[in-house]
Design a protein around this motif. Structure first.
Motif, short mmCIF file in Angstrom:
data_model
loop_
_atom_site.label_atom_id
_atom_site.label_comp_id
_atom_site.label_asym_id
_atom_site.label_seq_id
_atom_site.Cartn_x
_atom_site.Cartn_y
_atom_site.Cartn_z
N MET A 75 0.84 -1.18 0.00
CA MET A 75 0.00 0.00 0.00
C MET A 75 0.88 1.24 0.00
O MET A 75 2.00 1.20 0.50
N GLU A 109 5.55 3.64 1.50
CA GLU A 109 5.03 2.38 0.96
C GLU A 109 5.42 1.21 1.85
O GLU A 109 6.55 1.13 2.32
N TRP A 113 0.18 -2.56 5.60
CA TRP A 113 -0.76 -1.73 6.36
C TRP A 113 -0.23 -1.37 7.75
O TRP A 113 -0.14 -0.20 8.10
N ASP A 147 -3.61 4.19 -1.08
CA ASP A 147 -3.84 3.33 -2.24
C ASP A 147 -3.59 1.91 -1.75
O ASP A 147 -2.44 1.50 -1.56
N ILE A 148 -4.66 1.18 -1.51
CA ILE A 148 -4.56 -0.17 -0.96
C ILE A 148 -4.72 -1.15 -2.10
O ILE A 148 -5.82 -1.33 -2.63
N ARG A 149 -3.60 -1.75 -2.48
CA ARG A 149 -3.59 -2.65 -3.65
C ARG A 149 -2.69 -3.84 -3.34
O ARG A 149 -1.48 -3.78 -3.57
N PRO A 150 -3.27 -4.92 -2.81
CA PRO A 150 -2.47 -6.08 -2.42
C PRO A 150 -1.63 -6.63 -3.57
O PRO A 150 -2.07 -6.65 -4.73
N VAL A 206 1.04 -5.42 -4.90
CA VAL A 206 1.82 -4.44 -5.66
C VAL A 206 2.95 -3.94 -4.79
O VAL A 206 2.75 -3.54 -3.64
N GLY A 242 5.35 0.65 -5.93
CA GLY A 242 4.37 1.55 -6.53
C GLY A 242 4.81 2.99 -6.55
O GLY A 242 4.45 3.74 -7.45
N LYS A 278 4.38 3.79 -10.53
CA LYS A 278 3.25 4.63 -10.93
C LYS A 278 3.74 5.89 -11.65
O LYS A 278 3.17 6.31 -12.66
#
Length: 103
Positions: free
Chosen positions: A1, A44, A47, A75-78, A80, A83, A87
């Motif tokens: 995240m 980053e 959690w 931005d919670i995106r398991p 990844v 980022g 990004k």
């Protein structure tokens, strides 16, 4: 995240740089990937580790100011990782190509 956050003291006047530096110091000492710009610090990780750093950054400011403001976006995106870099690289690639990335 990825979490982008801004922490600043309230009621201490306009010069808040030293307070913000206390918060950024906590982030830098965490060892997690991070970036700081004029408005936010992005960090980053998982959690619990990210939220722990945010909590400690707020506490660092709170130690010198009786009132603290925190703005946070996540931005919670398991699954990844990297980022913070990927990004931005994606956007830069589209800019360099001059395209929109849409078909």
């Amino acid at each position: 995240m990825i979490v982008a956050f801004s922490v600043s003291p309230l009621g201490v006047g306009e010069d808040v740089g030293a307070y913000v530096a206390d918060a950024v110091r906590v982030v830098r000492e965490s060892g997690l990937p991070h970036r700081t710009d004029a408005m936010f610090t992005s960090i980053e990780g998982e959690w619990d580790e990210v939220m722990d750093v945010v909590k400690r950054a707020v506490a660092a400011v709170e130690a010198r100011a009786g009132r603290v403001s925190l703005v946070l976006k996540a931005d919670i995106r398991p699954g990844v990782t990297d980022g913070l870099t990927s990004k931005v690289e994606t956007v830069e690639r589209y800019l360099a190509e001059g395209g929109t990335g849409r078909s």
